[in-house]
Write an enzyme that holds these catalytic residues in place. Sequence first.
Site, PDB file in Angstrom:
ATOM      1  N   HIS A 215     -14.159 -27.246   1.245  1.00 62.69           N
ATOM      2  CA  HIS A 215     -15.561 -27.095   0.871  1.00 62.69           C
ATOM      3  C   HIS A 215     -15.845 -25.779   0.141  1.00 62.69           C
ATOM      4  O   HIS A 215     -15.554 -24.708   0.664  1.00 62.69           O
ATOM      5  CB  HIS A 215     -16.364 -27.151   2.158  1.00 62.69           C
ATOM      6  CG  HIS A 215     -17.786 -27.549   1.988  1.00 62.69           C
ATOM      7  ND1 HIS A 215     -18.173 -28.737   1.423  1.00 62.69           N
ATOM      8  CD2 HIS A 215     -18.922 -26.917   2.337  1.00 62.69           C
ATOM      9  CE1 HIS A 215     -19.485 -28.816   1.440  1.00 62.69           C
ATOM     10  NE2 HIS A 215     -19.973 -27.730   1.976  1.00 62.69           N
TER      11      HIS A 215
ATOM     12  N   ASP B  15     -12.239 -31.825   0.947  1.00 59.17           N
ATOM     13  CA  ASP B  15     -13.608 -31.630   1.427  1.00 59.17           C
ATOM     14  C   ASP B  15     -14.283 -33.001   1.555  1.00 59.17           C
ATOM     15  O   ASP B  15     -14.468 -33.684   0.550  1.00 59.17           O
ATOM     16  CB  ASP B  15     -14.387 -30.772   0.420  1.00 59.17           C
ATOM     17  CG  ASP B  15     -15.862 -30.692   0.766  1.00 59.17           C
ATOM     18  OD1 ASP B  15     -16.226 -30.998   1.921  1.00 59.17           O
ATOM     19  OD2 ASP B  15     -16.651 -30.320  -0.130  1.00 59.17           O
TER      20      ASP B  15
ATOM     21  N   SER C 228     -22.446 -26.670  -1.706  1.00 63.77           N
ATOM     22  CA  SER C 228     -22.895 -27.574  -0.656  1.00 63.77           C
ATOM     23  C   SER C 228     -24.301 -28.076  -1.000  1.00 63.77           C
ATOM     24  O   SER C 228     -24.556 -28.358  -2.170  1.00 63.77           O
ATOM     25  CB  SER C 228     -22.858 -26.838   0.674  1.00 63.77           C
ATOM     26  OG  SER C 228     -22.832 -27.730   1.734  1.00 63.77           O
TER      27      SER C 228
END
Length: 500
Positions: A468, A443, A177
């Site tokens: 994700h 994602d 991320s």
Amino acid sequence: MNFFTFIPIFLFVIDDAECWKIFHRGRSVGGNLGLPRRNKNGLFKDISPEKWFLQNLDHFNPGNNQKWKQRYFVNNQFYNGSVNAPIFLMIGGEGEASAEWMTQGTWIDYARSFGALCFQLEHRYYGKSHPTEDLSTKNLQYLTSQQALADLAYFIQAMNIEYKLNKDVKWIVFGGSYPGSLAAWMRMKYPHLVHGAMSASGPLLAEVDFKEYFKVVDEALETHSEGCVSAVKQGTNQIEILLRHMIGQRNINKLFQLCDPIEQSVSNTNDIANFFETLSGNFAGIVQYNKDNRIGKSSKNSITLDTLCDIMVNDSIGPQIERLATINHLLLDTYDQKCLDYKYSKMIDEMRNISWEAESSEGGRQWTYQTCTEFGFFQTSTYSPQIFGDKFPVDFFIQQCVDIFGSKYNATFLNDAVDRTNLIYGAFDIDVTNVVFVHGSIDPWHALGIIKTRSQGAPAIYIKGTAHCANMYPKSDQDLPQLTNARQQIAELIDSWLRL
Ligand SMILES: *[C@@H]1O[C@H](CO)[C@@H](O)[C@H](O)[C@H]1NC(C)=O
Ligand SMILES: *[C@@H]1O[C@H](CO)[C@@H](O)[C@H](O)[C@H]1NC(C)=O
Ligand SMILES: *[C@@H]1O[C@H](CO)[C@@H](O)[C@H](O)[C@H]1NC(C)=O
């Protein structure tokens, strides 16, 4: 959604799920990596007590020698001290760092096979790493990704000395991320300290209006089952019709278990924006984390894309609006919320709290600050066909920056900030070697990342059907074969970098 209204997803993210979230300000479903799934017996052996590192407050003003204590973790159980052993560093992000990642997750499997010494450094301003006495806007001036990268550089230098590491020692950084972006930028900015980087789900393009977010959500819903997207769109239309008159508004109060009656808010565009954004967040949060192997995947957070679309296409529940209400009810229940809070002013009050004790200091205020000063990433309703309506445009998010941090943080400021970020890091034109970019097709954050290999030295791995940071979680029997392959490919890449 906002911090407040989005509490369901927010708690999900914070308590159960600490990869590193690209938080929402409450709502803006962020990235973030959740905690890894626990062992079958649910036990977690903490072999890695927290440690503290004396860090500079301002790396870019040599005249400022203020220091603060930054938290980190170490796991030396696989490291035998041999000259060739690599050092692995998990980069902390927009949430608390966790000791659980020191013994679990794919990077630990890699550490075991490479005999690596493992570190994790918490990101400044998150978790227990508090550089300033509070989170006032003035004090947040030291919260930038550039400062965070310099923190990592000083940390690596200090550990090289403390552990008496050979000067050719190879550090490999890992991040998912926002830390996925940091991992790639770390290799770009400090190649003399960092030898390679695994960058998972990292957004490399800063963008004020992140309209592609809901494009990916729509596609994930549509791919999942025919009719799911159109049912959501029809449900949203039905809400919009009910909002036009008093009886309809009262119906909405009941159907969606609103904390405050919506009759008093129909003329407040921010409240209405917040309401629709929260409903969209119900879906976005589930899609983004669909079927990953985070901790606590008990009945409590086993809601998946299947759950949502099964409800949305089930006629016997009633009209589409009632199916949306069913999903809302399910999520409120799951996160022990009595009612749905959509009041804009409540959210803003909460986000303006500058205390380290406040709930928003778990990351909501800090991450919102980073979005308002570096990245944008606002998950707006701009993308057509606007299945959640058109009521949360980019202006709604910029208004939040202004209301939380001050009038200076307006559209002009934000556009300049995002241009600056793309200039200093290069966005998609980043020029690096020994970096692997990993993304999942469902994602939404892949839309801002590198999903096709652009240069030989920095391959991209695009995993069909995963969400994700999927490759970072512990492996499981249910993993898709392409996910298993991706993990293997990454191991081979790391191996090849270590031979360089
Ligand atoms: C549809 O909803 C009804 C009523 O809640 C439920 O009994 C039924 O099992 C659902 N059907 C499917 C296919 O999920
Ligand atoms: C900020 O949050 C703390 C902790 O919840 C609370 O005690 C304090 O009253 C809040 N401050 C304001 C100004 O709301
Ligand atoms: C933003 O604020 C600056 C002053 O801080 C002003 O010059 C600019 O015109 C404002 N931009 C907008 C879009 O309001």
